[in-house]
Write a protein that holds these residues in place. Structure first.
Motif, PDB file in Angstrom:
ATOM      1  N   ILE A  23     -74.229  34.134 -62.387  1.00  0.00           N
ATOM      2  CA  ILE A  23     -73.635  34.275 -63.716  1.00  0.00           C
ATOM      3  C   ILE A  23     -73.288  32.897 -64.238  1.00  0.00           C
ATOM      4  CG2 ILE A  23     -71.244  34.498 -62.886  1.00  0.00           C
ATOM      5  CD1 ILE A  23     -70.863  36.651 -65.112  1.00  0.00           C
ATOM      6  N   ARG A  65     -70.770  31.452 -67.275  1.00  0.00           N
ATOM      7  CA  ARG A  65     -69.807  31.875 -68.303  1.00  0.00           C
ATOM      8  C   ARG A  65     -69.681  30.747 -69.341  1.00  0.00           C
ATOM      9  NH1 ARG A  65     -67.450  33.221 -63.208  1.00  0.00           N
ATOM     10  NH2 ARG A  65     -67.589  35.463 -62.811  1.00  0.00           N
ATOM     11  N   SER A  67     -73.987  46.259 -63.332  1.00  0.00           N
ATOM     12  CA  SER A  67     -72.691  45.651 -63.653  1.00  0.00           C
ATOM     13  C   SER A  67     -71.986  46.433 -64.754  1.00  0.00           C
ATOM     14  CB  SER A  67     -72.939  44.209 -64.153  1.00  0.00           C
ATOM     15  OG  SER A  67     -71.824  43.704 -64.834  1.00  0.00           O
ATOM     16  N   MET A  68     -70.691  46.149 -64.960  1.00  0.00           N
ATOM     17  CA  MET A  68     -70.024  46.635 -66.160  1.00  0.00           C
ATOM     18  C   MET A  68     -70.775  46.118 -67.390  1.00  0.00           C
ATOM     19  SD  MET A  68     -67.203  48.321 -65.363  1.00  0.00           S
ATOM     20  CE  MET A  68     -68.436  49.105 -64.381  1.00  0.00           C
ATOM     21  N   ARG A 108     -68.827  40.963 -73.263  1.00  0.00           N
ATOM     22  CA  ARG A 108     -67.560  40.251 -73.382  1.00  0.00           C
ATOM     23  C   ARG A 108     -67.895  38.812 -73.701  1.00  0.00           C
ATOM     24  NH1 ARG A 108     -64.959  36.870 -69.999  1.00  0.00           N
ATOM     25  NH2 ARG A 108     -65.782  36.459 -67.911  1.00  0.00           N
ATOM     26  N   TYR A 114     -75.862  37.028 -68.884  1.00  0.00           N
ATOM     27  CA  TYR A 114     -75.614  37.960 -67.770  1.00  0.00           C
ATOM     28  C   TYR A 114     -75.668  39.396 -68.274  1.00  0.00           C
ATOM     29  CZ  TYR A 114     -73.082  39.879 -63.712  1.00  0.00           C
ATOM     30  OH  TYR A 114     -72.706  40.596 -62.591  1.00  0.00           O
ATOM     31  N   PRO A 134     -71.080  47.850 -60.069  1.00  0.00           N
ATOM     32  CA  PRO A 134     -69.731  47.546 -59.585  1.00  0.00           C
ATOM     33  C   PRO A 134     -68.810  47.194 -60.744  1.00  0.00           C
ATOM     34  CG  PRO A 134     -71.411  46.332 -58.360  1.00  0.00           C
ATOM     35  CD  PRO A 134     -72.058  46.882 -59.590  1.00  0.00           C
ATOM     36  N   GLY A 135     -67.547  47.503 -60.586  1.00  0.00           N
ATOM     37  CA  GLY A 135     -66.550  47.008 -61.535  1.00  0.00           C
ATOM     38  C   GLY A 135     -66.262  45.552 -61.234  1.00  0.00           C
ATOM     39  N   TYR A 136     -64.996  45.167 -61.291  1.00  0.00           N
ATOM     40  CA  TYR A 136     -64.640  43.781 -60.959  1.00  0.00           C
ATOM     41  C   TYR A 136     -64.266  43.711 -59.488  1.00  0.00           C
ATOM     42  CZ  TYR A 136     -65.342  42.092 -65.617  1.00  0.00           C
ATOM     43  OH  TYR A 136     -65.945  41.711 -66.796  1.00  0.00           O
ATOM     44  N   GLN A 164     -68.134  35.155 -56.600  1.00  0.00           N
ATOM     45  CA  GLN A 164     -68.624  35.129 -57.977  1.00  0.00           C
ATOM     46  C   GLN A 164     -67.494  35.290 -58.996  1.00  0.00           C
ATOM     47  OE1 GLN A 164     -69.075  37.684 -60.619  1.00  0.00           O
ATOM     48  NE2 GLN A 164     -71.291  37.860 -60.912  1.00  0.00           N
ATOM     49  N   LEU A 202     -62.029  33.809 -61.875  1.00  0.00           N
ATOM     50  CA  LEU A 202     -61.276  34.727 -62.761  1.00  0.00           C
ATOM     51  C   LEU A 202     -59.979  35.182 -62.111  1.00  0.00           C
ATOM     52  CD1 LEU A 202     -64.280  36.981 -63.836  1.00  0.00           C
ATOM     53  CD2 LEU A 202     -63.381  34.953 -65.010  1.00  0.00           C
TER      54      LEU A 202
HETATM   55  C1  GCO Z   1     -67.332  38.414 -65.663  1.00  0.00           C
HETATM   56  C2  GCO Z   1     -67.509  38.964 -64.266  1.00  0.00           C
HETATM   57  C3  GCO Z   1     -68.247  40.274 -64.330  1.00  0.00           C
HETATM   58  C4  GCO Z   1     -68.498  40.786 -62.939  1.00  0.00           C
HETATM   59  C5  GCO Z   1     -69.226  42.069 -62.969  1.00  0.00           C
HETATM   60  C6  GCO Z   1     -68.497  43.155 -63.667  1.00  0.00           C
HETATM   61  O1  GCO Z   1     -67.362  37.192 -65.814  1.00  0.00           O
HETATM   62  O2  GCO Z   1     -67.169  39.248 -66.570  1.00  0.00           O
HETATM   63  O3  GCO Z   1     -68.179  38.041 -63.450  1.00  0.00           O
HETATM   64  O4  GCO Z   1     -69.446  40.111 -65.005  1.00  0.00           O
HETATM   65  O5  GCO Z   1     -69.268  39.878 -62.223  1.00  0.00           O
HETATM   66  O6  GCO Z   1     -70.523  41.932 -63.437  1.00  0.00           O
HETATM   67  O7  GCO Z   1     -69.180  44.366 -63.439  1.00  0.00           O
END
Ligand code: GCO
Ligand code: NAP
Length: 265
Positions: A98, A100, A146-147, A153, A159, A189-191, A196, A200
């Protein structure tokens, strides 16, 4: 019902990027259910560490160095596994990255790198294993979504695009290869507390929890981050005969995040 349906005895499972994190937890659970574990990582050092970590749990895992974005390397890996271990019955496309970065600040190179690992690679690895699965009479493919397969977001455009695409790749593999007794499903998966998501969850200089940490707790009915081990049971289920009529499904293991508007003020 015969509970042996949840066993994986005699099966060979390849879990990509499984030296640690979610992949390691899923592979360990599959080993406990009887599977022979094969995993890969980019660096020999991490493969060696992974083999040792599996051994600490009494698991003899087969580790290989392979960058899942490298098509030739993946095809060579699958041929090597088939020669040295056996035909892959279960594939878990777990390897992922990922970045960000606000979208307008993200380079096309960075965007493409995330798409390459999180979407192109599951295509490459699945395409490499499906022909032998067909010849063998079937198989299981599990894509780690993933979520962000469902939600957006800030800062995770690449991602989310990749994981949204992975959801649809999952449904398409299910549609195209279900006739060969191949089931392709996703786990969303959730968080989860892994390297990775470590950025956060960093404790702030004043000792408080990271604002994003607090945000996720407020968005999760279970009021906790997930652990990689929370994914073990769902993964074993989707890898086993118990899920032979489950196909093209994304199983969200998120503590209820997708069902919940968020904690009221
Ligand atoms: C983010 C997180 C999420 C988790 C996951 C949630 O920065 O929002 O890394 O993306 O990794 O994918 O399901
Ligand atoms: P992680 O701790 O960052 O582990 C990712 C693994 O993938 C590492 O072993 C990494 O190896 C490997 N990898 C990365 N790029 C690779 C490549 N090109 N070739 C081979 N291996 C590669 O991540 P994680 O939290 O365990 O996540 C695993 C999967 O779950 C990812 O697909 C992620 O998107 C997904 N997911 C995570 C969460 C979460 O909250 N953690 C939630 C939903 C979905 P190196 O160390 O060598 O880079």
């Amino acid at each position: 019902m015969n509970m042996d349906a949840f066993r994986l005895d005699g099966k060979v499972a390849l879990v990509t990027g499984a030296s640690y994190g979610i992949g390691f937890a899923i592979a360990s659970a599959m080993a406990e259910a009887g599977a022979t574990i094969v995993f890969n990582d980019i660096k020999q050092e991490l493969v060696d560490k992974g083999v040792a970590a599996y051994a600490e749990q009494g698991i003899t895992a087969h580790g290989y160095v392979c960058d899942v974005t490298d098509e030739d390397a993946v095809n060579e890996l699958v041929a090597k596994i088939e020669a040295e271990v056996g035909v892959i019955d279960i594939l878990v496309n777990n390897a992922g990255i990922i970045k960000r970065i606000p979208m307008v600040e993200m380079s096309a190179k960075d965007f493409r790198q995330v798409i390459d690992v999180d979407l192109n690679a599951p295509f490459i690895v699945s395409r490499a294993v499906i022909p032998s699965m067909i010849r063998k009479g079937g198989g299981k493919i599990i894509n780690i979504c993933s979520m962000m397969s469902e939600l957006g977001r800030e800062t995770v455009s690449a991602y989310a695009a990749a994981k949204g695409g992975l959801k649809m790749l999952t449904k398409n593999i299910a549609s195209e290869y279900g006739q060969y007794n191949i089931q392709c499903n996703g786990i969303g998966p959730g968080y989860i507390a892994t390297p990775q998501t470590a950025p956060l969850r960093e404790i702030q200089p004043d000792g408080s929890r990271h604002p994003f940490d607090q945000f996720i707790l407020a968005k999760t009915p279970a009021n906790r981050w997930g652990e990689a081990s929370d994914l073990s049971g769902p993964a074993v289920f989707l890898a086993s005969a118990a899920s032979d009529f489950v196909n093209g499904h994304i199983l969200y293991v998120d503590g209820g995040i997708l069902a919940y508007i968020g904690k009221q003020p």
